[in-house]
Write a protein that holds these residues in place. Structure first.
Motif, PDB file in Angstrom:
ATOM      1  N   LEU A   3      -4.297   6.615  -4.628  1.00  0.00           N
ATOM      2  CA  LEU A   3      -4.594   4.973  -4.682  1.00  0.00           C
ATOM      3  C   LEU A   3      -3.070   5.029  -3.792  1.00  0.00           C
ATOM      4  O   LEU A   3      -1.783   5.555  -3.530  1.00  0.00           O
ATOM      5  N   ALA A  25      -6.899  -4.745  -6.118  1.00  0.00           N
ATOM      6  CA  ALA A  25      -7.155  -3.616  -5.675  1.00  0.00           C
ATOM      7  C   ALA A  25      -6.893  -2.332  -6.557  1.00  0.00           C
ATOM      8  O   ALA A  25      -7.759  -1.063  -6.244  1.00  0.00           O
ATOM      9  N   ASN A  26      -6.574  -2.464  -7.047  1.00  0.00           N
ATOM     10  CA  ASN A  26      -6.202  -0.961  -7.956  1.00  0.00           C
ATOM     11  C   ASN A  26      -7.018  -0.949  -8.901  1.00  0.00           C
ATOM     12  O   ASN A  26      -7.219  -0.073  -9.700  1.00  0.00           O
ATOM     13  N   TRP A  27      -8.267  -2.239  -9.032  1.00  0.00           N
ATOM     14  CA  TRP A  27      -8.928  -2.859 -10.455  1.00  0.00           C
ATOM     15  C   TRP A  27     -10.695  -1.990  -9.570  1.00  0.00           C
ATOM     16  O   TRP A  27     -11.846  -2.458 -10.020  1.00  0.00           O
ATOM     17  N   GLN A  28     -10.444  -1.607  -8.496  1.00  0.00           N
ATOM     18  CA  GLN A  28     -11.951  -0.802  -7.837  1.00  0.00           C
ATOM     19  C   GLN A  28     -11.702  -0.191  -6.990  1.00  0.00           C
ATOM     20  O   GLN A  28     -10.170   0.429  -7.079  1.00  0.00           O
ATOM     21  N   GLY A  32      -9.741   3.542  -8.642  1.00  0.00           N
ATOM     22  CA  GLY A  32      -9.286   2.224  -9.606  1.00  0.00           C
ATOM     23  C   GLY A  32      -9.517   2.651 -10.611  1.00  0.00           C
ATOM     24  O   GLY A  32      -9.456   3.355 -11.218  1.00  0.00           O
ATOM     25  N   GLN A 199       3.393   2.113  -9.823  1.00  0.00           N
ATOM     26  CA  GLN A 199       2.387   2.707 -10.270  1.00  0.00           C
ATOM     27  C   GLN A 199       2.813   3.876 -11.520  1.00  0.00           C
ATOM     28  O   GLN A 199       1.529   3.620 -12.448  1.00  0.00           O
TER      29      GLN A 199
END
Length: 247
Positions: A3, A25-28, A32, A199
């Protein structure tokens, strides 16, 4: 592929980790958090399936017959002492491709087998011998004694060993990211590579949350799976050994 590094406005690793976790954005997408959790649980499930297929029959045999106890204890201690990352790297080098999944899975199997094996053996061997003798005097065969008497009465200990193995595997399966596989470990490896410590912290938090959630589910299943006749009633001052012969 990792990512993209997130630009943080807050300072400090905890603030960066929180921003990373709350960034939609980090869950898609294919990289993700939900996809990585699915990969993580998939690796864990495959590892546990193989481990159960290996350890449970051996544990049942040793606990029921009493043969090979010293070997089981020694083998479990030896496997616990093996470094998972070192074994995984060795298996990967022996494979035709370092991107292969099975070298990492087999290294995790070596981690999961000892608690399942010792839990199964200990649960069966801890059943009161008088109850086992009573079952045999009723005309039960060895198989019937094992599955109708010993397994139900030792189920709490057996499930405890499986629960311990699940937690160890879920917490350790992140190391598969070292050989370019997926899972939640990718967040840690990729974050360290680009010095994206938000992250890294976020990935570690997700791993911990998954492990805690699974532990809660397994604790509930362990409680429900044990026969009510084998549980101590509330308010009992001193525990008493309880056994049951299941028809």
């Amino acid at each position: 592929m990792s990512l993209p590094a997130t630009t943080y406005t807050a300072t400090g690793p905890f603030a960066e980790g929180w921003q990373w976790l709350t960034d939609p954005a980090n869950w898609q997408g294919p990289m993700g958090i939900p996809v990585r959790i699915t990969e993580h649980l998939g690796y864990s499930a495959l590892t546990l399936l193989i481990s159960v297929a290996i350890a449970v029959p051996i544990g049942l045999y040793v606990g029921h017959t009493g043969r090979g106890r010293v070997v089981v204890v020694s083998l479990a201690g030896l496997l616990r002492a093996l470094p998972t990352l070192g074994i995984m790297t060795l298996f990967a080098l022996m494979a035709t491709s370092t991107l292969s999944l099975m070298p990492a899975i087999w290294s995790l199997v070596l981690l999961a087998v000892p608690p399942i094996l010792t839990g199964t053996y200990a649960g069966i061997s801890a059943v009161d011998p008088q109850i086992v003798d009573a079952a045999r005097s009723m005309g039960m065969t060895g198989r019937q004694v094992l599955f109708r008497v010993e397994v139900p009465n030792g189920l709490a200990v057996i499930l405890g060993g499986f629960r311990s193995a699940v937690l160890q595997v879920v917490a350790t399966v992140a190391v598969v990211a070292f050989i370019s596989l997926g899972g939640l470990g990718r967040f840690i490896i990729d974050g360290l590579a680009v010095q994206d410590y938000g992250q890294v912290l976020g990935g570690a938090v997700v791993i911990a949350c998954v492990a805690i959630a699974l532990d809660g589910v397994l604790a509930l299943l362990q409680r429900l799976a044990v026969s009510p006749g084998l549980k101590e009633p509330a308010g009992t001052p001193e525990p008493a050994a309880r056994t049951r012969i299941h028809p």
